[in-house]
Design a protein around this motif. Sequence first.
Motif, PDB file in Angstrom:
ATOM      1  N   TRP A   1      30.760  50.091  -6.248  1.00 36.55           N
ATOM      2  CA  TRP A   1      31.732  49.014  -6.453  1.00 36.55           C
ATOM      3  C   TRP A   1      31.064  47.791  -7.084  1.00 36.55           C
ATOM      4  O   TRP A   1      31.622  47.136  -7.959  1.00 36.55           O
ATOM      5  CB  TRP A   1      32.375  48.654  -5.110  1.00 36.55           C
ATOM      6  CG  TRP A   1      33.510  47.680  -5.166  1.00 36.55           C
ATOM      7  CD1 TRP A   1      34.830  47.976  -5.308  1.00 36.55           C
ATOM      8  CD2 TRP A   1      33.424  46.249  -5.073  1.00 36.55           C
ATOM      9  NE1 TRP A   1      35.576  46.821  -5.298  1.00 36.55           N
ATOM     10  CE2 TRP A   1      34.744  45.747  -5.160  1.00 36.55           C
ATOM     11  CE3 TRP A   1      32.369  45.353  -4.925  1.00 36.55           C
ATOM     12  CZ2 TRP A   1      35.031  44.382  -5.098  1.00 36.55           C
ATOM     13  CZ3 TRP A   1      32.647  43.994  -4.872  1.00 36.55           C
ATOM     14  CH2 TRP A   1      33.968  43.512  -4.964  1.00 36.55           C
TER      15      TRP A   1
ATOM     16  N   VAL B   1      40.533  51.323  -1.240  1.00 36.15           N
ATOM     17  CA  VAL B   1      39.123  51.351  -0.834  1.00 36.15           C
ATOM     18  C   VAL B   1      38.891  50.628   0.482  1.00 36.15           C
ATOM     19  O   VAL B   1      38.234  51.150   1.382  1.00 36.15           O
ATOM     20  CB  VAL B   1      38.236  50.720  -1.945  1.00 36.15           C
ATOM     21  CG1 VAL B   1      36.777  50.723  -1.520  1.00 36.15           C
ATOM     22  CG2 VAL B   1      38.423  51.458  -3.265  1.00 36.15           C
ATOM     23  N   TYR B   2      39.432  49.428   0.592  1.00 36.56           N
ATOM     24  CA  TYR B   2      39.091  48.613   1.748  1.00 36.56           C
ATOM     25  C   TYR B   2      40.252  48.493   2.723  1.00 36.56           C
ATOM     26  O   TYR B   2      41.403  48.369   2.327  1.00 36.56           O
ATOM     27  CB  TYR B   2      38.617  47.225   1.298  1.00 36.56           C
ATOM     28  CG  TYR B   2      37.274  47.303   0.599  1.00 36.56           C
ATOM     29  CD1 TYR B   2      36.143  47.679   1.321  1.00 36.56           C
ATOM     30  CD2 TYR B   2      37.135  47.048  -0.754  1.00 36.56           C
ATOM     31  CE1 TYR B   2      34.903  47.774   0.694  1.00 36.56           C
ATOM     32  CE2 TYR B   2      35.905  47.141  -1.387  1.00 36.56           C
ATOM     33  CZ  TYR B   2      34.803  47.516  -0.653  1.00 36.56           C
ATOM     34  OH  TYR B   2      33.577  47.629  -1.258  1.00 36.56           O
TER      35      TYR B   2
ATOM     36  N   GLN C   1      31.866  46.112 -10.711  1.00 40.00           N
ATOM     37  CA  GLN C   1      32.357  44.736 -10.843  1.00 40.00           C
ATOM     38  C   GLN C   1      31.455  43.890 -11.742  1.00 40.00           C
ATOM     39  O   GLN C   1      31.905  42.919 -12.324  1.00 40.00           O
ATOM     40  CB  GLN C   1      32.404  44.065  -9.455  1.00 40.00           C
ATOM     41  CG  GLN C   1      33.381  44.681  -8.487  1.00 40.00           C
ATOM     42  CD  GLN C   1      34.777  44.126  -8.644  1.00 40.00           C
ATOM     43  OE1 GLN C   1      34.939  42.939  -8.864  1.00 40.00           O
ATOM     44  NE2 GLN C   1      35.787  44.991  -8.587  1.00 40.00           N
TER      45      GLN C   1
ATOM     46  N   THR D   1      30.494  43.690  -0.664  1.00 38.33           N
ATOM     47  CA  THR D   1      30.987  44.916  -0.026  1.00 38.33           C
ATOM     48  C   THR D   1      30.900  44.959   1.498  1.00 38.33           C
ATOM     49  O   THR D   1      31.862  45.422   2.137  1.00 38.33           O
ATOM     50  CB  THR D   1      30.316  46.180  -0.613  1.00 38.33           C
ATOM     51  OG1 THR D   1      28.902  46.104  -0.415  1.00 38.33           O
ATOM     52  CG2 THR D   1      30.639  46.326  -2.093  1.00 38.33           C
TER      53      THR D   1
ATOM     54  N   TYR E   1      29.849  53.961  -2.609  1.00 40.97           N
ATOM     55  CA  TYR E   1      30.700  53.209  -3.528  1.00 40.97           C
ATOM     56  C   TYR E   1      31.119  51.880  -2.895  1.00 40.97           C
ATOM     57  O   TYR E   1      30.925  50.821  -3.463  1.00 40.97           O
ATOM     58  CB  TYR E   1      31.951  54.016  -3.903  1.00 40.97           C
ATOM     59  CG  TYR E   1      32.891  53.245  -4.789  1.00 40.97           C
ATOM     60  CD1 TYR E   1      32.594  53.059  -6.137  1.00 40.97           C
ATOM     61  CD2 TYR E   1      34.057  52.664  -4.282  1.00 40.97           C
ATOM     62  CE1 TYR E   1      33.432  52.306  -6.957  1.00 40.97           C
ATOM     63  CE2 TYR E   1      34.896  51.918  -5.096  1.00 40.97           C
ATOM     64  CZ  TYR E   1      34.584  51.738  -6.425  1.00 40.97           C
ATOM     65  OH  TYR E   1      35.395  50.991  -7.240  1.00 40.97           O
ATOM     66  N   SER E   2      31.611  51.950  -1.659  1.00 43.70           N
ATOM     67  CA  SER E   2      32.315  50.806  -1.060  1.00 43.70           C
ATOM     68  C   SER E   2      31.556  50.114   0.068  1.00 43.70           C
ATOM     69  O   SER E   2      31.997  49.100   0.565  1.00 43.70           O
ATOM     70  CB  SER E   2      33.643  51.291  -0.486  1.00 43.70           C
ATOM     71  OG  SER E   2      33.389  52.216   0.570  1.00 43.70           O
ATOM     72  N   HIS E   3      30.463  50.688   0.500  1.00 39.87           N
ATOM     73  CA  HIS E   3      29.695  50.190   1.650  1.00 39.87           C
ATOM     74  C   HIS E   3      30.462  50.292   2.968  1.00 39.87           C
ATOM     75  O   HIS E   3      30.129  49.626   3.955  1.00 39.87           O
ATOM     76  CB  HIS E   3      29.199  48.748   1.436  1.00 39.87           C
ATOM     77  CG  HIS E   3      27.902  48.466   2.144  1.00 39.87           C
ATOM     78  ND1 HIS E   3      27.834  48.118   3.474  1.00 39.87           N
ATOM     79  CD2 HIS E   3      26.626  48.497   1.712  1.00 39.87           C
ATOM     80  CE1 HIS E   3      26.585  47.929   3.833  1.00 39.87           C
ATOM     81  NE2 HIS E   3      25.823  48.165   2.779  1.00 39.87           N
TER      82      HIS E   3
END
Lengths: 286, 286, 286, 286
Positions: free
Chosen positions: C71, A283-284, C75, C23, C95-97
């Motif tokens: 995300w 993801v990151y 979490q 995020t 989802y992840s920014h």
Amino acid sequence: MSPSWSDGAAAVAALTFDVDAETPVLARGRRYAEHVSTMSHQAYGPDVGVPRILDLLDELEVAATFFVPGWVAEQRPGLAASIVERGHEVAHHSYSHRPPTSLTGQEERDDFERALAVFDAQGIEVFGHRAALWEATTRTAELIAEHGLLYDSSLMGDDRPYLLQAGGVVELPVHWSLDDWEQYAFLPEPDIGSVIESPRKVLELWKAELDGMRFYRCLFTLCLHPFLSGRPGRLMAVRELIEYARSCGDVSFARCRDIAVRAQADDTLPVRPVSVPHASRDVYPD
Amino acid sequence: MSPSWSDGAAAVAALTFDVDAETPVLARGRRYAEHVSTMSHQAYGPDVGVPRILDLLDELEVAATFFVPGWVAEQRPGLAASIVERGHEVAHHSYSHRPPTSLTGQEERDDFERALAVFDAQGIEVFGHRAALWEATTRTAELIAEHGLLYDSSLMGDDRPYLLQAGGVVELPVHWSLDDWEQYAFLPEPDIGSVIESPRKVLELWKAELDGMRFYRCLFTLCLHPFLSGRPGRLMAVRELIEYARSCGDVSFARCRDIAVRAQADDTLPVRPVSVPHASRDVYPD
Amino acid sequence: MSPSWSDGAAAVAALTFDVDAETPVLARGRRYAEHVSTMSHQAYGPDVGVPRILDLLDELEVAATFFVPGWVAEQRPGLAASIVERGHEVAHHSYSHRPPTSLTGQEERDDFERALAVFDAQGIEVFGHRAALWEATTRTAELIAEHGLLYDSSLMGDDRPYLLQAGGVVELPVHWSLDDWEQYAFLPEPDIGSVIESPRKVLELWKAELDGMRFYRCLFTLCLHPFLSGRPGRLMAVRELIEYARSCGDVSFARCRDIAVRAQADDTLPVRPVSVPHASRDVYPD
Amino acid sequence: MSPSWSDGAAAVAALTFDVDAETPVLARGRRYAEHVSTMSHQAYGPDVGVPRILDLLDELEVAATFFVPGWVAEQRPGLAASIVERGHEVAHHSYSHRPPTSLTGQEERDDFERALAVFDAQGIEVFGHRAALWEATTRTAELIAEHGLLYDSSLMGDDRPYLLQAGGVVELPVHWSLDDWEQYAFLPEPDIGSVIESPRKVLELWKAELDGMRFYRCLFTLCLHPFLSGRPGRLMAVRELIEYARSCGDVSFARCRDIAVRAQADDTLPVRPVSVPHASRDVYPD
């Protein structure tokens, strides 16, 4: 009913002074030692700011906490003792003021212990720690616990004291909005900030935050740097802030160690992990 | 009892004008000489700002100090003389406005002496020096002493005059909070700042600092740039500041050289080294 | 006669909270997961800010919209449900920014659908979407339409709701001036902003914009981040803003989905293309 | 006695609007054409801001000058004509809004002439020019003279109109302090600014400058961007500024071309060279 950590006050004010002197600039490069204007800008903190601050605290009868890098205490041998003699607390603020997040585990440990050795040699008992640049790592709380210190003051996970799962260390949280650095710091090089605000604006900001903290019953951890807030107009604003807090009638002042002792005995406070979120490689980016 | 340097005033105000014109931009690259909008922005200082400032000072009967780079005096041959004729002091502000910290020892010496030669050729006697960008080196005070100047005005180690161990030079300290550059300077390229404050905010800032300095009995060294504070609305704020200082009744105005002469005779003032802290290679990065 | 989207109000206020938590920092690099001070700064949002915000909204009886990255919902499993239970809307915020403009088409689709899957698994029905960093691409509106969502809230082409040609999606426009990020966000690393304004200034700014929007009959989409505006002094300013809006008598509050439903039925609203101007290679650089 | 250029007013206000739309962003890279949020932020200028501004000017009965890049006039065919029809002036603001200082001589000429061709094709007669980013080169004034335009409005060498040696072009000077860009512009990418000020602060700044200019009898060239100052709260501040100027009783409003005609006939105005200082290779770095 008030929680016991605050001893009946709506907000508790911890006045803290980070006596960084030359260290934040040297941490950006040893070459700046030769920039004598910049060095004089930093030396103003311990040389002119600290004595003036000590006089103000005496006059207003407020006890405060001074976070001093070991390097600074070493370079100016009488400094830490002169603070303790006036009834204030001296606490651990790293040796070199290099941010722990830029160090290896061994380097962080060495830097941490070297500062302890300096204070030990000077007969200064330290009870708490604040990470340089407030850049604690996953190892920092463990070092604090391992060396028997009572509290840390580098995290921002709450605005009331809380307990760290790691070793039961008390966290006295800070926040950028209660730091004078973002309001006043300027140098052409290295870049430490670019805006110089008016003390009026800063007083307005801190009063607003204090009022909010009285409403929500928080710990008002004010972080001041003698090379910044030791300047005449800014110190007048600090005086006015203290007088305002006094006039509210529901704000108490305390040294960090005293707050930490009360917090440790208060089982209503939250326990929080030093959390490292799982940030997946899927993801990151690195 | 007042110290003799301040001659009975609570605060002494040194109005200083750095007549940089094009030099701070050219020091970032000769190519900017072709950017005619930017050049006009800088030329406004000596061409429009300085005459207007001189008129204001006449009207308010205040003597000031103008720090002029040698290059500027050379390019505009009558400029320095026109300032001296109105009763003000012209002082040394390098030749080229390149920061000394970016120069070798020989380059700094050459630049320093080239400015002296320009003033000498124009029959302007200079008594003091201010480093370009306030970026003095360990060599700067020695150059000042070697060439028989009385004072420097580039360091920030105090907010009262002090003596430099190097050659007995008087330091008239400055500070970023009393500089108009951080408040007003903006160019799209090169980067000289990014925020344009309101003159109201700036007046508020400087009044707060002046009030603090009256309380702590300091030297209020205001540093103005004609290309910035020569603009109409900003100069009105300077006028209002001077009038405010007058109305306080305990602020005096003086040229730097007059303050330096009084400071040199005042043996209550501190002597400070031009300090280069020992930043060990073990601790700090290059 | 008022347009039907605003249901008779001069301005409609959509209070929106972007519950970004860690995020935006992780999107700058996974390594920041080890920076525990920074992580605590971000975790404050859901852990301390959100409960406090929910209490304030309860007290003032205002329904709001919370844009939550998938995300974050994943979490903190109970978080989204706890918001919905209090009568507020939870909406899609990637989802992840990671900003969509930094992703390939497939990556944007995967990220978009992964967030939908999280909300689906948690039984949270989402009606609208806001792009991370408000950095929508040409594909974003199509994804929204394809997955049957009603509205987007990432564009700035108007200050009233409008319809996107792409699939009839309603746009509830945002603007940087109504975002708390530019006013309050600060970290030493990564760079997320450098100025910390006073809540007074921010309140003044938002009141001015609200008054202008009452005059021009607009949608006041306020975008707040719990890790920023959840702080005590700042939340007091949000309270004051809501109370001010109430006192005007012509401002209504609504969740985004309710505004979107009314906007979709209002055929007086403009339809705008998601426009990609033709920027010729002859004229503009890559 | 007043100089004739100002026709008896203490200050002359030229309201100017730079209708840049997408061009300043595309000039930073064609790839931004795909960033639809950013494009919508820019399109707001002509699409929402300009009609609102035209209504305000009608209501207050003020004639203004709109500097329009040729590319913008071309993309939105009816735009320039709609401005002229309301009694305002449309002037030359480059074709592409790339800063001339970044172009070769031939590129600058091509860009300049391409804009003239667009206006010619649309039947819009232009009388004056403003360089993109106010980044004129040594060639710009010559191009203006060669093509028979009357004035330029890109330099900052004075705060009253002046004549350029190059071809007798009238200069109507601008200044960063009278530009809304530095006060309001923000984008996450590309960097166009980082601070969003309150309209109150901006109004305070511009009133201070207007008052200073009334005192010193100057040209108040206000530069507004519809994508910035077309926003509701900001436009209310523009309205208030115009009303304030009216209430002073000694401020007149005029289009640039009308001021330029009066300035050309006023032989008391200074003539200034488009100066390129000699920056020696010995002194200044490349």
